[in-house]
Design a protein around this motif. Structure first.
Motif, mmCIF file in Angstrom:
data_model
loop_
_atom_site.group_PDB
_atom_site.id
_atom_site.type_symbol
_atom_site.label_atom_id
_atom_site.label_comp_id
_atom_site.label_asym_id
_atom_site.label_seq_id
_atom_site.Cartn_x
_atom_site.Cartn_y
_atom_site.Cartn_z
ATOM 1 N N ALA A 86 5.944 -7.842 -6.520
ATOM 2 C CA ALA A 86 5.283 -8.955 -7.181
ATOM 3 C C ALA A 86 3.813 -9.102 -6.786
ATOM 4 O O ALA A 86 3.053 -9.791 -7.448
ATOM 5 C CB ALA A 86 6.027 -10.246 -6.869
ATOM 6 N N GLY A 87 3.409 -8.468 -5.689
ATOM 7 C CA GLY A 87 2.034 -8.621 -5.217
ATOM 8 C C GLY A 87 1.062 -7.731 -5.965
ATOM 9 O O GLY A 87 1.385 -7.131 -6.989
ATOM 10 N N THR A 88 -0.170 -7.642 -5.422
ATOM 11 C CA THR A 88 -1.180 -6.732 -5.954
ATOM 12 C C THR A 88 -1.095 -5.449 -5.139
ATOM 13 O O THR A 88 -1.518 -5.396 -3.986
ATOM 14 C CB THR A 88 -2.588 -7.334 -5.847
ATOM 15 N N ASP A 89 -0.524 -4.421 -5.732
ATOM 16 C CA ASP A 89 -0.182 -3.204 -5.006
ATOM 17 C C ASP A 89 -1.186 -2.086 -5.278
ATOM 18 O O ASP A 89 -1.739 -1.971 -6.380
ATOM 19 C CB ASP A 89 1.220 -2.745 -5.401
ATOM 20 N N THR A 90 -1.381 -1.240 -4.270
ATOM 21 C CA THR A 90 -2.354 -0.151 -4.342
ATOM 22 C C THR A 90 -1.685 1.173 -4.005
ATOM 23 O O THR A 90 -0.929 1.272 -3.041
ATOM 24 C CB THR A 90 -3.510 -0.389 -3.354
ATOM 25 N N ALA A 91 -1.971 2.197 -4.821
ATOM 26 C CA ALA A 91 -1.516 3.555 -4.527
ATOM 27 C C ALA A 91 -2.734 4.389 -4.160
ATOM 28 O O ALA A 91 -3.743 4.380 -4.876
ATOM 29 C CB ALA A 91 -0.800 4.155 -5.727
ATOM 30 N N TYR A 92 -2.641 5.098 -3.039
ATOM 31 C CA TYR A 92 -3.763 5.899 -2.545
ATOM 32 C C TYR A 92 -3.506 7.377 -2.830
ATOM 33 O O TYR A 92 -2.383 7.871 -2.721
ATOM 34 C CB TYR A 92 -3.918 5.694 -1.034
ATOM 35 N N PHE A 93 -4.599 8.099 -3.180
ATOM 36 C CA PHE A 93 -4.507 9.534 -3.452
ATOM 37 C C PHE A 93 -5.574 10.264 -2.636
ATOM 38 O O PHE A 93 -6.715 9.807 -2.540
ATOM 39 C CB PHE A 93 -4.666 9.793 -4.949
ATOM 40 N N SER A 94 -5.192 11.395 -2.054
ATOM 41 C CA SER A 94 -6.015 12.046 -1.038
ATOM 42 C C SER A 94 -7.175 12.873 -1.587
ATOM 43 O O SER A 94 -7.995 13.375 -0.822
ATOM 44 C CB SER A 94 -5.143 12.944 -0.163
ATOM 45 N N GLY A 95 -7.259 13.046 -2.908
ATOM 46 C CA GLY A 95 -8.344 13.829 -3.504
ATOM 47 C C GLY A 95 -9.342 12.959 -4.238
ATOM 48 O O GLY A 95 -9.188 11.727 -4.313
ATOM 49 N N ASN A 96 -10.377 13.592 -4.772
ATOM 50 C CA ASN A 96 -11.368 12.886 -5.567
ATOM 51 C C ASN A 96 -10.802 12.565 -6.952
ATOM 52 O O ASN A 96 -9.965 13.310 -7.485
ATOM 53 C CB ASN A 96 -12.639 13.719 -5.715
ATOM 54 N N TYR A 97 -11.277 11.504 -7.547
ATOM 55 C CA TYR A 97 -10.771 11.047 -8.845
ATOM 56 C C TYR A 97 -10.826 12.156 -9.895
ATOM 57 O O TYR A 97 -9.909 12.314 -10.709
ATOM 58 C CB TYR A 97 -11.579 9.837 -9.304
ATOM 59 N N PHE B 202 0.858 -1.174 0.000
ATOM 60 C CA PHE B 202 0.000 0.000 0.000
ATOM 61 C C PHE B 202 0.898 1.229 0.000
ATOM 62 O O PHE B 202 1.787 1.359 0.839
ATOM 63 C CB PHE B 202 -0.898 0.000 1.245
ATOM 64 N N PHE B 203 0.682 2.151 -0.959
ATOM 65 C CA PHE B 203 1.508 3.338 -1.088
ATOM 66 C C PHE B 203 0.669 4.598 -0.930
ATOM 67 O O PHE B 203 -0.435 4.696 -1.472
ATOM 68 C CB PHE B 203 2.157 3.407 -2.480
ATOM 69 N N TYR B 204 1.191 5.559 -0.198
ATOM 70 C CA TYR B 204 0.686 6.920 -0.239
ATOM 71 C C TYR B 204 1.898 7.830 -0.260
ATOM 72 O O TYR B 204 2.635 7.950 0.717
ATOM 73 C CB TYR B 204 -0.204 7.248 0.962
ATOM 74 N N GLY B 205 2.141 8.446 -1.397
ATOM 75 C CA GLY B 205 3.362 9.216 -1.575
ATOM 76 C C GLY B 205 3.364 10.576 -0.913
ATOM 77 O O GLY B 205 4.410 11.212 -0.828
#
Length: 266
Positions: free
Chosen positions: A65-76, A51-54
């Protein structure tokens, strides 16, 4: 609702009905989590589901190698998401982040995007806009030779690049925008709707000129809406990808908003 807030350096959150310890929130994150700051950073994942939040910097996020997720703090809707082969670029309130090996994007409004479903973003070509001082209408062309020819005509005022589109459908992603010349008004009409194209083909005063350029049918990959207006005074249409211009034209007497015609790179 208070909107979407990005906080750093806080230990406690006070709500009207409760107090929440930030440490408790962090403990709910996946075991393999990578959290950035306001600086531009390079975060590299593991073989697990990361899980990433930059944060708010311009970051480089690399999944494993896994199923990775990046999170973003605003609306799409606040972000532009583009893809070029294995690289996904997300630009918005959190900065401009470059992602590789990350399978999912998660936004604050609950929108989830599978990066595997993103089409490669093809670099666009400028579509030029002219104002016809005689008819009070606009003309659009993606053809530089046609642009140069129209530049020599006294009746046309050059207004520069209106937006970007594709000259062909080589990438197999484009939506053809058809162009007609109205011999009665001396103006052009553009539509990406095949049904509308076929109906206009039957009208005697419209000469079909083929595909003007290629646009997108959706806002995916960060494309912007192109709005269409009908001018009841001239019997012609006006097109704009500018939100400011759209708002201004909406207030003008004689212009009827017809919604989104298609999507372009503005």
């Amino acid at each position: 609702m208070d909107g979407v807030d990005a906080l750093t350096g806080f230990e406690r959150l006070q709500f009207s009905d409760r107090t929440v310890q930030v440490s408790a929130l962090i403990s709910t994150l996946p075991a393999s989590s990578f959290l950035g700051t306001s600086s531009g950073e390079k975060l590299t994942g593991t073989a697990a589901d990361d899980f990433f939040y930059g944060g708010t910097g311009n970051d480089t996020l690399s999944g494993g190698a896994g199923t990775d997720t990046a999170y973003f703090s605003g609306n799409y809707s606040q972000y532009r998401v583009t893809r070029s082969k294995d690289l996904v670029l997300v630009t918005g309130p959190d900065g401009s982040d470059s992602l590789t090996g990350i399978e999912k994007l998660q936004f604050a409004d609950g929108t989830n995007v599978d990066t595997a479903g993103l089409l490669d973003t093809v670099a666009g070509t400028a579509v030029y806009r002219f104002y016809n001082k005689t008819t009070g209408t606009h003309f659009y062309t993606i053809n530089p030779s046609e642009r140069d020819a129209v530049l020599k005509l006294a009746a046309y005022a050059y207004e520069g690049e209106a937006f970007k589109a594709q000259t062909d459908n080589a990438a197999g992603q484009g939506l053809a925008v058809f162009r007609f010349y109205n011999t009665a008004t001396g103006t052009h009409f553009y539509t990406a709707n095949v049904g509308e194209r076929d109906a206009v083909l039957k009208l005697a005063n419209f000469a079909y000129e083929g595909s003007a350029y290629y646009a997108s049918a959706t806002a995916e990959n960060g494309y912007d809406p192109l709005y269409r207006f009908y001018n009841t005074q001239t019997g012609t249409h006006f097109y704009t990808a500018s939100e400011t211009e759209r708002a201004a034209v909406t207030k003008l007497v004689g212009f009827v908003a017809e919604g989104i015609a298609y999507y372009v790179d503005a």
